[in-house]
Design a protein around this motif. Structure first.
Motif, PDB file in Angstrom:
ATOM      1  N   PRO A 139       0.826  -1.221   0.000  1.00 38.76           N
ATOM      2  CA  PRO A 139       0.000   0.000   0.000  1.00 38.76           C
ATOM      3  C   PRO A 139       0.858   1.268   0.000  1.00 38.76           C
ATOM      4  CG  PRO A 139      -0.829  -1.565   1.618  1.00 38.76           C
ATOM      5  CD  PRO A 139       0.497  -2.096   1.139  1.00 38.76           C
ATOM      6  N   LYS A 140       2.006   1.208   0.668  1.00 36.16           N
ATOM      7  CA  LYS A 140       2.902   2.372   0.698  1.00 36.16           C
ATOM      8  C   LYS A 140       3.422   2.673  -0.707  1.00 36.16           C
ATOM      9  CE  LYS A 140       4.561   1.527   5.420  1.00 36.16           C
ATOM     10  NZ  LYS A 140       5.752   1.219   6.244  1.00 36.16           N
ATOM     11  N   LEU A 141       3.786   1.610  -1.440  1.00 36.56           N
ATOM     12  CA  LEU A 141       4.265   1.796  -2.814  1.00 36.56           C
ATOM     13  C   LEU A 141       3.175   2.438  -3.668  1.00 36.56           C
ATOM     14  CD1 LEU A 141       6.419   1.238  -5.083  1.00 36.56           C
ATOM     15  CD2 LEU A 141       5.166  -0.890  -5.502  1.00 36.56           C
ATOM     16  N   PHE A 142       1.937   1.955  -3.512  1.00 32.09           N
ATOM     17  CA  PHE A 142       0.844   2.447  -4.346  1.00 32.09           C
ATOM     18  C   PHE A 142       0.350   3.835  -3.924  1.00 32.09           C
ATOM     19  CE2 PHE A 142      -0.209  -2.209  -5.441  1.00 32.09           C
ATOM     20  CZ  PHE A 142       0.666  -2.165  -6.517  1.00 32.09           C
ATOM     21  N   ARG A 143       0.903   4.357  -2.834  1.00 36.82           N
ATOM     22  CA  ARG A 143       0.600   5.734  -2.454  1.00 36.82           C
ATOM     23  C   ARG A 143       1.677   6.709  -2.944  1.00 36.82           C
ATOM     24  NH1 ARG A 143      -1.721   3.418   2.402  1.00 36.82           N
ATOM     25  NH2 ARG A 143       0.266   3.541   3.501  1.00 36.82           N
ATOM     26  N   THR A 144       2.679   6.195  -3.659  1.00 32.16           N
ATOM     27  CA  THR A 144       3.728   7.078  -4.188  1.00 32.16           C
ATOM     28  C   THR A 144       3.222   7.754  -5.469  1.00 32.16           C
ATOM     29  OG1 THR A 144       4.752   5.254  -5.429  1.00 32.16           O
ATOM     30  CG2 THR A 144       5.571   5.676  -3.185  1.00 32.16           C
ATOM     31  N   PRO A 145       3.852   8.862  -5.878  1.00 30.20           N
ATOM     32  CA  PRO A 145       3.326   9.729  -6.948  1.00 30.20           C
ATOM     33  C   PRO A 145       2.871   9.049  -8.232  1.00 30.20           C
ATOM     34  CG  PRO A 145       5.189  10.777  -5.903  1.00 30.20           C
ATOM     35  CD  PRO A 145       5.093   9.419  -5.295  1.00 30.20           C
ATOM     36  N   VAL A 146       3.684   8.137  -8.793  1.00 32.52           N
ATOM     37  CA  VAL A 146       3.340   7.604 -10.112  1.00 32.52           C
ATOM     38  C   VAL A 146       2.033   6.808 -10.078  1.00 32.52           C
ATOM     39  CG1 VAL A 146       4.535   5.369 -10.017  1.00 32.52           C
ATOM     40  CG2 VAL A 146       4.373   6.583 -12.184  1.00 32.52           C
ATOM     41  N   PHE A 147       1.684   6.247  -8.901  1.00 32.33           N
ATOM     42  CA  PHE A 147       0.438   5.481  -8.775  1.00 32.33           C
ATOM     43  C   PHE A 147      -0.738   6.361  -8.344  1.00 32.33           C
ATOM     44  CE2 PHE A 147       3.884   2.444  -8.117  1.00 32.33           C
ATOM     45  CZ  PHE A 147       3.566   1.494  -9.079  1.00 32.33           C
ATOM     46  N   GLN A 148      -0.445   7.646  -8.114  1.00 31.46           N
ATOM     47  CA  GLN A 148      -1.488   8.585  -7.709  1.00 31.46           C
ATOM     48  C   GLN A 148      -1.748   9.620  -8.804  1.00 31.46           C
ATOM     49  OE1 GLN A 148      -3.312   8.338  -4.829  1.00 31.46           O
ATOM     50  NE2 GLN A 148      -2.250   6.379  -4.605  1.00 31.46           N
ATOM     51  N   GLY A 149      -1.459   9.246 -10.037  1.00 32.75           N
ATOM     52  CA  GLY A 149      -1.784  10.105 -11.170  1.00 32.75           C
ATOM     53  C   GLY A 149      -0.740  11.143 -11.519  1.00 32.75           C
TER      54      GLY A 149
END
Length: 311
Positions: A139-149
């Protein structure tokens, strides 16, 4: 040396040196030093760094425990025990071939190659750096910029490759070398057709050839639209701008470095968690869901254990 001039001392020395070779050896295309020189300079660097840290902490009045811990942080990773042992086994195989063809009269690896008990002892003593699953770090990885648009590239491999791997167990090279033609549809089900469809595509084994249904999460995120865009652009590969590494000529060689830099810059780096950990995570999730082992083998591209399943 010519084979006829080799003796046991050569093999004893070679493997005493090999055990000290840095773990990252062979990853630089510009390295020109000899193995002996590399080991010598690595030892000196490690000793100097440990001495510096010890002196600094002793001056600051640190405890012996903290000094030991800080010294350990300065240790330079060397080849793993199993890696050295594989080299020993391969060398012994060559020697047995030479003996069978009367090029040498003695197996110089006898007494050099570790017996099973010594191998087990060395494995226990070495630091545990086995791969971990992503777990709470995902979840931490998916909260990084590239996964947040926060990316201007709809086809950014830093976005798609991890998602493809964690949802479908694709190996890093399998995901990065995907072609638009590798995304197909049958009976209304979109799937990855993992195979060698071009000379530059590589698979780990025959079992790696497989079909994997595309997860609904990717479809919701617009993956099929992205594939359609690549087809309109006339691009063969889904990630056409990835470059190959100089050493192994793989796409994963350079991407691995980019992925490491990305994780470090956003605080989600752990040396025991890497891209392959997505695949491990996939396997663990299927085990938790009590998925049949046969189905896990098929999805992950592992060799089948029975003749019945192979056919």
């Amino acid at each position: 040396k010519p084979v006829s001039e080799l003796n046991k001392a050569d093999f004893t020395e070679a493997f005493s040196i090999l055990q000290k070779v840095p773990a990252n050896h062979g990853k630089s295309s510009t390295e020109t030093r000899s193995i002996r020189k590399i080991v010598q300079e690595t030892d000196l660097k490690e000793q100097a760094n440990k001495a510096r840290v010890r002196a600094e902490l002793e001056k600051a009045g640190a405890s012996n425990g903290n000094i030991e811990a800080a010294e350990h942080q300065e240790s330079i990773a060397r080849l793993r025990v199993n890696t050295v042992y594989r080299h020993m086994q391969d060398t012994q195989r060559v020697l047995r071939y030479l003996i069978a063809h009367c090029y040498v009269n003695e197996n110089f690896m006898k007494g050099v190659i570790w017996p099973k008990r010594e191998l087990e002892r060395l494995e226990i003593l070495q630091e545990d750096n086995s791969r971990k699953i992503w777990g709470d770090e995902l979840p931490k990885l998916f909260r990084t910029p590239v996964f947040q648009g926060q990316t201007t590239d709809i086809g950014n491999p830093m976005f798609w490759a991890p998602l493809i791997s964690v949802h479908h167990s694709l190996r890093e090279e399998e995901a990065l070398q995907l072609r638009a033609a590798d995304v197909a549809c049958e009976n209304g089900i979109h799937f990855f057709d993992i195979k060698v469809g071009a000379p530059w595509q590589r698979l780990k084994s025959k079992a790696a050839t497989r079909r994997i249904p595309i997860h609904p999460n990717l479809i919701v995120l617009g993956f099929l639209d992205f594939v359609a865009m690549r087809r309109r652009e006339g691009e063969d590969r889904l990630f056409p701008h990835l470059t190959r590494g100089k050493n192994r000529q793989t796409l994963s060689e350079n991407f691995t470095k980019d992925f490491t830099r990305y994780r470090k810059s956003h605080g989600v780096y752990d040396k025991r968690i890497d891209f392959h950990s997505f695949r491990t995570q996939f396997n663990v999730e299927l085990i938790k869901a009590r998925t049949d082992s046969e189905l896990r083998h098929i999805l992950m591209g592992h060799e089948m254990e029975t003749v019945n399943l192979k056919h």
